[in-house]
Scaffold this active site. Structure first.
Site, short mmCIF file in Angstrom:
data_model
loop_
_atom_site.label_atom_id
_atom_site.label_comp_id
_atom_site.label_asym_id
_atom_site.label_seq_id
_atom_site.Cartn_x
_atom_site.Cartn_y
_atom_site.Cartn_z
N CYS A 1 -25.33 25.49 -5.54
CA CYS A 1 -24.12 26.01 -6.16
C CYS A 1 -24.40 26.29 -7.64
O CYS A 1 -24.87 25.41 -8.37
CB CYS A 1 -23.01 24.99 -6.01
SG CYS A 1 -21.60 25.26 -7.09
N HIS B 1 -22.37 26.68 -9.98
CA HIS B 1 -21.38 26.07 -10.88
C HIS B 1 -21.72 24.63 -11.24
O HIS B 1 -21.47 24.19 -12.36
CB HIS B 1 -19.99 26.13 -10.25
CG HIS B 1 -19.53 27.51 -9.96
ND1 HIS B 1 -18.77 27.83 -8.85
CD2 HIS B 1 -19.73 28.67 -10.61
CE1 HIS B 1 -18.52 29.13 -8.84
NE2 HIS B 1 -19.10 29.66 -9.90
N GLN C 1 -21.50 31.05 -2.15
CA GLN C 1 -21.59 31.47 -0.75
C GLN C 1 -21.03 32.87 -0.52
O GLN C 1 -21.56 33.63 0.29
CB GLN C 1 -20.85 30.46 0.14
CG GLN C 1 -21.03 30.71 1.63
CD GLN C 1 -20.39 29.63 2.48
OE1 GLN C 1 -20.40 28.47 2.11
NE2 GLN C 1 -19.83 30.00 3.61
#
Length: 267
Positions: free
Chosen positions: A156, A158, A197
């Site tokens: 991810c 983030h 995603q």
């Protein structure tokens, strides 16, 4: 684009010029010389950045042979141009949380963590054309081709925490088909980097459409996100599903439904 040899020559000339501007017998540097010196240093820094980029691309680890097995060798990985800088960053991070990087259990952690991070983001340094290796073949097939349950692992962007799951890919040939293993390689190519995603799903679909000229492409990803399970809201049983459809897979309801039914079947 200049070669790395040309960038080296540029910096040699700039360093000679800088030496003249800062020669030992100069007690004071005039305002004009000071400005010229600053410009010279700025140019050198720019050229060094370009040179670093070129050397990374030229490096043996910046090639098509970047499978996880490549990262088992410390000899290979420690040659990566920024490896020492990555180790130092992990060392600093460990110190910042109040741990002792010199204790036995953490002594080699910066090295291991930097090595793992390079492996997890290997897609950034791969060449898609070399990965596919011309494995595209002419074919009269015009019915749906599906590869389901392709395992994927990504990070991810983030929180730098992993998400993992399965990818299902389907396409309608339009004169060409692609080697079976290449679909899995395309999935890894886009997954092995900092990602979200939603983008990953679209990138895989667009790539297949472009390289084989498919009449239609559909991609579905089902993944578990550690950034949602391990931290924050802490929902342990959550699963994220995303889809991307192109061409006839998007336009024709029956074709799209056939794909979704086939990937949902247990056999």
């Amino acid at each position: 684009m200049p070669t790395w040899e040309e960038e080296v020559q540029k910096n040699i000339k700039l360093s000679e010029k800088l030496h003249q501007l800062l020669r030992a017998d100069s007690v004071l540097i005039s305002t004009e010389n000071a400005k010229e010196t600053q410009e010279c240093i700025a140019s050198m820094m720019h050229n060094l950045t370009c040179l670093e980029s070129l050397l990374i691309k030229k490096h043996p680890l910046h090639s098509e042979d970047l499978s996880p097995a490549k990262f088992q060798s410390d000899e290979n990985i420690t040659l990566f141009p920024k490896f020492d800088k990555m180790k130092l960053s992990y060392h600093t991070l460990i110190e910042c949380i109040g741990e002792d990087p010199s204790r036995e259990g953490l002594l080699k952690t910066p090295h291991r963590a930097a090595k793992a991070f390079l492996e997890l983001t290997v897609g950034d340094r791969q060449d898609l054309k070399k990965l596919i290796n011309e494995a595209i073949y002419k074919s009269d097939a015009n019915e749906m081709v599906i590869v389901k349950d392709i395992e994927l692992y990504s990070l991810c962007e983030h929180h730098l925490l992993p998400f993992m799951g399965k990818c299902h890919v389907g396409y309608i040939p339009n004169g060409s088909v692609i080697g079976l293993s290449k679909i899995a390689r395309i999935v890894d190519y886009y997954a092995r980097r900092l990602q979200i995603q939603e983008n990953l799903t679209c990138q895989i679909a667009k790539c297949l459409e472009e390289i084989i000229g498919a009449a239609g492409v559909a991609v579905v990803i089902e993944a578990e996100h550690m950034c949602m399970r391990m931290r924050g809201v802490g929902k342990q049983n959550s699963m994220m599903k995303t889809s991307a459809t192109l061409g006839v897979m998007k336009e024709d309801y029956k074709t799209r439904t056939e794909f979704l039914n086939l990937i949902s079947s247990t056999k």
